[in-house]
Design a protein around this motif. Structure first.
Motif, PDB file in Angstrom:
ATOM      1  N   ALA A 120       0.829  -1.209   0.000  1.00 21.39           N
ATOM      2  CA  ALA A 120       0.000   0.000   0.000  1.00 21.39           C
ATOM      3  C   ALA A 120       0.858   1.253   0.000  1.00 21.39           C
ATOM      4  O   ALA A 120       0.540   2.238  -0.673  1.00 21.39           O
ATOM      5  N   TRP A 121       1.975   1.234   0.731  1.00 22.37           N
ATOM      6  CA  TRP A 121       2.880   2.386   0.769  1.00 22.37           C
ATOM      7  C   TRP A 121       3.516   2.616  -0.597  1.00 22.37           C
ATOM      8  O   TRP A 121       3.626   3.758  -1.062  1.00 22.37           O
ATOM      9  N   ALA A 122       3.947   1.532  -1.267  1.00 19.69           N
ATOM     10  CA  ALA A 122       4.575   1.665  -2.583  1.00 19.69           C
ATOM     11  C   ALA A 122       3.602   2.262  -3.600  1.00 19.69           C
ATOM     12  O   ALA A 122       3.946   3.171  -4.360  1.00 19.69           O
ATOM     13  N   VAL A 123       2.373   1.759  -3.622  1.00 18.51           N
ATOM     14  CA  VAL A 123       1.384   2.264  -4.577  1.00 18.51           C
ATOM     15  C   VAL A 123       0.998   3.701  -4.248  1.00 18.51           C
ATOM     16  O   VAL A 123       0.818   4.545  -5.134  1.00 18.51           O
ATOM     17  N   LEU A 124       0.879   4.010  -2.951  1.00 15.79           N
ATOM     18  CA  LEU A 124       0.546   5.373  -2.544  1.00 15.79           C
ATOM     19  C   LEU A 124       1.653   6.348  -2.917  1.00 15.79           C
ATOM     20  O   LEU A 124       1.387   7.462  -3.377  1.00 15.79           O
ATOM     21  N   THR A 125       2.900   5.946  -2.733  1.00 19.57           N
ATOM     22  CA  THR A 125       4.028   6.826  -3.050  1.00 19.57           C
ATOM     23  C   THR A 125       4.099   7.129  -4.539  1.00 19.57           C
ATOM     24  O   THR A 125       4.327   8.274  -4.950  1.00 19.57           O
ATOM     25  N   THR A 126       3.917   6.116  -5.366  1.00 23.13           N
ATOM     26  CA  THR A 126       4.028   6.314  -6.811  1.00 23.13           C
ATOM     27  C   THR A 126       2.807   6.999  -7.404  1.00 23.13           C
ATOM     28  O   THR A 126       2.841   7.416  -8.563  1.00 23.13           O
ATOM     29  N   SER A 127       1.715   7.124  -6.645  1.00 25.06           N
ATOM     30  CA  SER A 127       0.529   7.795  -7.175  1.00 25.06           C
ATOM     31  C   SER A 127       0.653   9.312  -7.133  1.00 25.06           C
ATOM     32  O   SER A 127      -0.216  10.014  -7.652  1.00 25.06           O
ATOM     33  N   GLY A 128       1.708   9.822  -6.518  1.00 25.84           N
ATOM     34  CA  GLY A 128       1.907  11.263  -6.439  1.00 25.84           C
ATOM     35  C   GLY A 128       1.313  11.893  -5.195  1.00 25.84           C
ATOM     36  O   GLY A 128       1.297  13.120  -5.080  1.00 25.84           O
ATOM     37  N   SER A 129       0.853  11.094  -4.256  1.00 17.21           N
ATOM     38  CA  SER A 129       0.259  11.629  -3.039  1.00 17.21           C
ATOM     39  C   SER A 129       1.348  12.068  -2.067  1.00 17.21           C
ATOM     40  O   SER A 129       2.402  11.430  -1.949  1.00 17.21           O
ATOM     41  N   ARG A 130       1.078  13.159  -1.346  1.00 17.30           N
ATOM     42  CA  ARG A 130       2.027  13.620  -0.339  1.00 17.30           C
ATOM     43  C   ARG A 130       2.052  12.720   0.879  1.00 17.30           C
ATOM     44  O   ARG A 130       2.971  12.792   1.691  1.00 17.30           O
ATOM     45  N   SER A 131       1.058  11.867   1.035  1.00 17.62           N
ATOM     46  CA  SER A 131       1.021  10.970   2.191  1.00 17.62           C
ATOM     47  C   SER A 131       2.202  10.014   2.193  1.00 17.62           C
ATOM     48  O   SER A 131       2.666   9.589   3.254  1.00 17.62           O
ATOM     49  N   GLY A 132       2.712   9.647   1.005  1.00 12.97           N
ATOM     50  CA  GLY A 132       3.878   8.787   0.954  1.00 12.97           C
ATOM     51  C   GLY A 132       5.087   9.428   1.604  1.00 12.97           C
ATOM     52  O   GLY A 132       5.890   8.751   2.274  1.00 12.97           O
ATOM     53  N   PHE A 133       5.231  10.735   1.444  1.00 11.53           N
ATOM     54  CA  PHE A 133       6.330  11.449   2.100  1.00 11.53           C
ATOM     55  C   PHE A 133       6.093  11.543   3.602  1.00 11.53           C
ATOM     56  O   PHE A 133       7.040  11.473   4.397  1.00 11.53           O
ATOM     57  N   LEU A 134       4.857  11.689   4.022  1.00 14.32           N
ATOM     58  CA  LEU A 134       4.559  11.778   5.450  1.00 14.32           C
ATOM     59  C   LEU A 134       4.904  10.485   6.175  1.00 14.32           C
ATOM     60  O   LEU A 134       5.269  10.505   7.357  1.00 14.32           O
ATOM     61  N   ILE A 135       4.812   9.348   5.481  1.00 12.91           N
ATOM     62  CA  ILE A 135       5.181   8.090   6.112  1.00 12.91           C
ATOM     63  C   ILE A 135       6.661   8.083   6.456  1.00 12.91           C
ATOM     64  O   ILE A 135       7.076   7.573   7.503  1.00 12.91           O
ATOM     65  N   TRP A 136       7.493   8.675   5.571  1.00 12.74           N
ATOM     66  CA  TRP A 136       8.914   8.800   5.895  1.00 12.74           C
ATOM     67  C   TRP A 136       9.105   9.632   7.159  1.00 12.74           C
ATOM     68  O   TRP A 136       9.962   9.332   7.999  1.00 12.74           O
ATOM     69  N   VAL A 137       8.319  10.684   7.283  1.00 10.58           N
ATOM     70  CA  VAL A 137       8.416  11.527   8.480  1.00 10.58           C
ATOM     71  C   VAL A 137       8.078  10.728   9.735  1.00 10.58           C
ATOM     72  O   VAL A 137       8.730  10.849  10.781  1.00 10.58           O
ATOM     73  N   LEU A 138       7.047   9.865   9.640  1.00 10.29           N
ATOM     74  CA  LEU A 138       6.675   9.036  10.797  1.00 10.29           C
ATOM     75  C   LEU A 138       7.779   8.042  11.144  1.00 10.29           C
ATOM     76  O   LEU A 138       8.076   7.807  12.327  1.00 10.29           O
TER      77      LEU A 138
END
Length: 468
Positions: A120-138
């Motif tokens: 789910a993280w991989a697909v979310l990151t490649t979709s262009g969503s900023r949430s993928g970057f927020l996961i790195w912050v977490l």
């Protein structure tokens, strides 16, 4: 069934070089697993990395399929669901089943949940969503949580229902990604020139060229205001006294509007966040030379605008050609290629900012050495990179190969340069590096400049791919 197989193989066909690397990683993981012993755990980690890389490829392909035309294909959703089921079977369920056979059902159950979150993280990151970057912050923020907090929640981490909660969270993330890529309903109409500008409406309109976030709108407007002011000043100076130097300055302001202090500051703010996240994620476990090489890659990434942007700009050069009225076409191309040198100051300054930021975050004691390495290597490295990007071939595969070699060359040069300076000092380590890098940079730029000037002048837009 043919459509299902076509969609299932599409990620591997679109990026066959990455697919070959993926197969090599899986082959290495299998070899380590068969070796047994301590190598088994290394094989498991390599296989996990390869599988996550595979889902990144799948996410990129899914984003490419998110078009209005594909929604009109017969049974598109059914074929896509079948392809997703095949990928889930091969790159998720089968590895989890093998994990259960070797390490037991509890470990396999945990691998199933962790794998679902990773997918789910991989697909979310490649979709262009900023949430993928927020996961790195977490993930980074978890390193700074006090130990007593982890001790207090340790019973919850051993709860047998925790993997089930992870599966539900992964399903929610995938659903959000699907709704983002394939929204229900018709897309919004483009802005009409007869309508008054409304920031809230334009910010939510995906067909508008204005950035979506309010902060990005302000930063973009602030940078464009600086570019417009610079162009007006250079044009006024050129019309007052038409000298070759002022003409080159006006061309740089016209062709490279973001290469000015405001554009640099916006770039440092945005890319500096990625450099900081990468540095903090690796922490003190990585060498500062490697972090500096990665930071240099971000600094030099803006140079690629010459190789990728000029073909799209060709139709707009007609008016500029008749305005300058050069004696020959070669003279016109020489004026253009010399104006490209205007991207070098921003790249060199960005290298200082990013490498200094990385050093301050993870190795403050190495700040002076890193800045000295950047001062020695950044100017010739920027010139050589510009020359390589200027000479990019039209073939997509060759362009990818040259770009990959350039990226790893940048990172490796900074890493090795820092190691030489640390080992032999600024004199004995810096002098050979200076001679070698500047010799290569000047030779590469001279050859690229001559080839670019001698190539035919074309005002036609780049040819579209067949079927595009």
């Amino acid at each position: 069934m043919r459509a299902v197989w076509t969609l299932a193989l599409l990620p591997l066909r679109q990026a066959w070089v990455a697919a070959l690397l993926l197969l090599l990683m899986l082959a290495g993981a299998i070899a380590l697993a068969l070796a047994g012993g301590k190598a088994l755990y290394g094989g498991a980690m390599l296989a996990a990395s390869a599988l996550w890389f595979a889902w990144l490829l799948a996410g990129v392909t899914l984003k490419g399929l998110a078009r209005k035309e594909t929604m009109l294909l017969p049974d598109f959703h059914r074929a896509l669901a079948g392809a997703a089921a095949l990928w889930a079977l091969l790159f998720w369920l089968l590895p989890c089943a093998l994990t259960s056979l070797h390490w037991g059902l509890p470990v396999g159950w945990l691998a199933l949940a962790v794998g679902a979150l990773a997918i789910a993280w991989a697909v979310l990151t490649t979709s262009g969503s900023r949430s993928g970057f927020l996961i790195w912050v977490l993930i980074i923020g978890a390193r700074f949580i006090p130990q007593p907090f982890w001790l207090s929640i340790e019973p919850a981490l051993h709860n047998p229902l925790l993997p089930l909660a992870a599966l539900l969270l992964a399903a929610l993330m995938l659903r959000m990604t699907w709704q983002r890529l394939f929204p229900i309903g018709d897309p919004p109409l483009p802005d009409s020139p007869l309508l008054a500008s409304e920031p809230m409406r334009r910010g939510n309109n995906t067909t508008s060229n204005v950035p979506r976030g309010k902060l990005m709108q302000r930063l973009n407007g602030w940078s464009e205001h600086g570019a417009s002011a610079l162009l007006q000043r250079e044009a006024a100076r050129y019309h007052a006294t038409s000298t070759p130097g002022r003409q080159r300055a006006m061309l740089r302001a016209l062709l490279l509007p973001h290469e000015q202090p405001r554009g640099w500051l916006v770039r440092w703010l945005l890319w500096g966040a990625f450099v900081a996240v990468y540095a903090l994620a690796l922490g003190h476990s990585a060498q500062i030379g490697m972090i500096a090489g990665y930071a240099t890659f971000f600094a030099m990434s803006g140079l690629n605008v010459v190789g990728t942007g000029m073909p799209r700009l060709q139709p707009s050069l007609v008016e500029l050609y008749f305005t300058l009225a050069p004696d020959t076409r070669a003279a016109f191309k020489a004026q253009l290629v010399d104006s490209f040198l205007g991207v070098l100051p921003g790249a060199i300054l960005s290298a200082f900012v990013f490498t200094g930021l990385a050093a301050l975050l993870i190795a403050p004691h190495a700040l002076v050495s890193i800045l000295a390495t950047t001062a020695i290597l950044a100017p010739p490295l920027a010139l050589a990179t510009l020359a390589l990007y200027l000479s990019l071939p039209f073939n997509v595969i060759l362009r990818s190969v040259v770009t990959g070699i350039t990226i790893f060359g940048q990172m490796g040069t900074i890493w090795l340069g820092y190691a030489l300076l640390e080992r032999f000092g600024p004199l004995w380590g810096g002098a050979p590096v200076l001679v070698i890098t500047w010799s290569f940079a000047i030779g590469a730029w001279s050859a690229a400049r001559k080839h670019w000037i001698d190539s035919p002048l074309s005002f036609d837009p780049p040819r579209a791919k067949a079927g595009a």
